[in-house]
Design an enzyme around this catalytic site. Structure first.
Site, PDB file in Angstrom:
ATOM      1  N   TYR A  35       0.833  -1.210   0.000  1.00 12.15           N
ATOM      2  CA  TYR A  35       0.000   0.000   0.000  1.00 12.15           C
ATOM      3  C   TYR A  35       0.862   1.252   0.000  1.00 12.15           C
ATOM      4  CZ  TYR A  35       1.033   1.002   4.911  1.00 12.15           C
ATOM      5  OH  TYR A  35       1.677   1.317   6.084  1.00 12.15           O
ATOM      6  N   LYS A 149       6.529  -1.792   1.950  1.00 10.36           N
ATOM      7  CA  LYS A 149       5.334  -1.204   2.566  1.00 10.36           C
ATOM      8  C   LYS A 149       4.177  -2.189   2.390  1.00 10.36           C
ATOM      9  CE  LYS A 149       3.195   3.362   3.118  1.00 10.36           C
ATOM     10  NZ  LYS A 149       3.703   3.618   4.467  1.00 10.36           N
ATOM     11  N   GLU A 181      12.635   2.980  13.979  1.00 10.96           N
ATOM     12  CA  GLU A 181      11.691   4.005  13.521  1.00 10.96           C
ATOM     13  C   GLU A 181      10.494   3.977  14.462  1.00 10.96           C
ATOM     14  OE1 GLU A 181      10.292   3.046   9.582  1.00 10.96           O
ATOM     15  OE2 GLU A 181      10.242   0.905  10.008  1.00 10.96           O
ATOM     16  N   LEU A 205      11.228   1.452   7.007  1.00 13.79           N
ATOM     17  CA  LEU A 205      10.602   1.902   5.766  1.00 13.79           C
ATOM     18  C   LEU A 205      11.354   3.128   5.273  1.00 13.79           C
ATOM     19  CD1 LEU A 205       8.206   1.559   3.768  1.00 13.79           C
ATOM     20  CD2 LEU A 205       7.027   3.289   5.124  1.00 13.79           C
TER      21      LEU A 205
END
Length: 290
Positions: A35, A149, A181, A205
């Site tokens: 996505y 992702k 993250e 990511l």
């Protein structure tokens, strides 16, 4: 293999042909999909090319074949805004799954990918961007391909929920004490005029806004160092901030109930915020002439 027609849904039963959604859908049953979330300002996409490029990288990484080219996907996304007459601040959620097929771990053959995208209003969260937010730390228990992702977001969801239940905006994730993250954003530490953040490896990511933050820092002459920092380093940080398409550049003023520096957004964070606003061509209300 016999296929029986009656399906249980919620607390009742219906014929499989009457369902409003394909229950044998790879995204639904396996999280077998990818996505993107793309920011919109005044009806215009921000970082559209970067998001489309990343979508195709993710698709290649999980071996999903898209029936369109990058150029065709870009045109479809532009038409989506046009057909919705979108002229506000908002976002597009874009999802691709491997398709609908009888449930089997092995990839189905000859099945087209399912692709859909929709538009939502999303005003800028300027109040939090001006004041800063609180966060917690959590152990990073995700898989080792976070650069994709993908739809496999349950660990992220649980971390984000834990943050909410503790009255916080985000959860900062770490592996063996090294900060990776946040649950839905990249995170940075500022110390002695330098920005530190986890290298762009498989463990994070590679955020589209993260790439822009790196560019802003270089344009401003601020050292941007892709080097992991630790949970212990947070206590002595001059500034902590996060970035994402929906959060933009967000100052963090406390972590695990401990104040960061003076508890206010720092100088470098504010510089990055100003650079973001300029880069995205955002018209701030107090700067609009009557």
């Amino acid at each position: 293999m016999a296929v029986y027609p009656i399906i249980m849904t919620q607390s009742s039963f219906t014929h499989r042909d009457n369902l409003k959604y394909p229950y044998e859908e790879r995204g639904l049953q396996f999280g077998d999909g990818i996505y993107e979330v793309i920011r919109i300002y005044n009806g215009e996409y921000y970082l559209l090319k970067e998001h489309v490029d990343r979508l195709f990288r993710s698709a290649a990484a999980v071996k999903i074949n898209l029936a369109v080219t990058k150029e065709e996907m870009t045109q479809l996304l532009l038409q989506l805004l046009e057909r919705n007459k979108m002229n506000k601040d908002g976002k597009v959620y874009l999802q691709v799954t491997r398709g609908s097929a009888p449930r089997d771990h092995v990839f189905p053959e000859g099945i087209p990918a399912n692709v859909y995208a929709y538009v939502q209003d999303l005003p800028r969260n300027t109040e939090k961007m001006d004041a800063g937010v609180a966060t917690i730390t959590q152990r990073d228990v995700r898989w080792e391909n976070c650069y994709i992702k993908s739809l496999n977001l349950l660990p992220n969801v649980l971390a984000k929920q834990e943050a909410k239940e503790n009255g916080c905006y985000e959860a900062i994730l770490h592996r063996n004490g090294l900060v990776t993250e946040c649950s839905s954003s990249n995170v940075y530490l500022v110390k002695d005029g330098k920005i530190y953040t986890h290298p762009a490896t498989n463990n994070i990511l590679h955020g589209c806004v993260r790439m822009r933050v790196e560019k802003f820092a270089k344009d401003l002459g601020i050292p941007f160092i892709e080097e992991s920092f630790t949970v212990d380093d947070i206590a002595t940080a001059d500034e902590i901030l996060l970035s994402s398409s929906t959060s933009e550049v967000m100052p963090i003023i406390s972590v695990d109930d401990k104040q960061i520096a003076d508890g206010k957004p720092g100088k470098i964070t504010k510089q990055l915020q100003q650079a973001y606003v300029a880069d995205a061509n955002i018209i701030e209300p107090d700067k609009v002439s009557n």
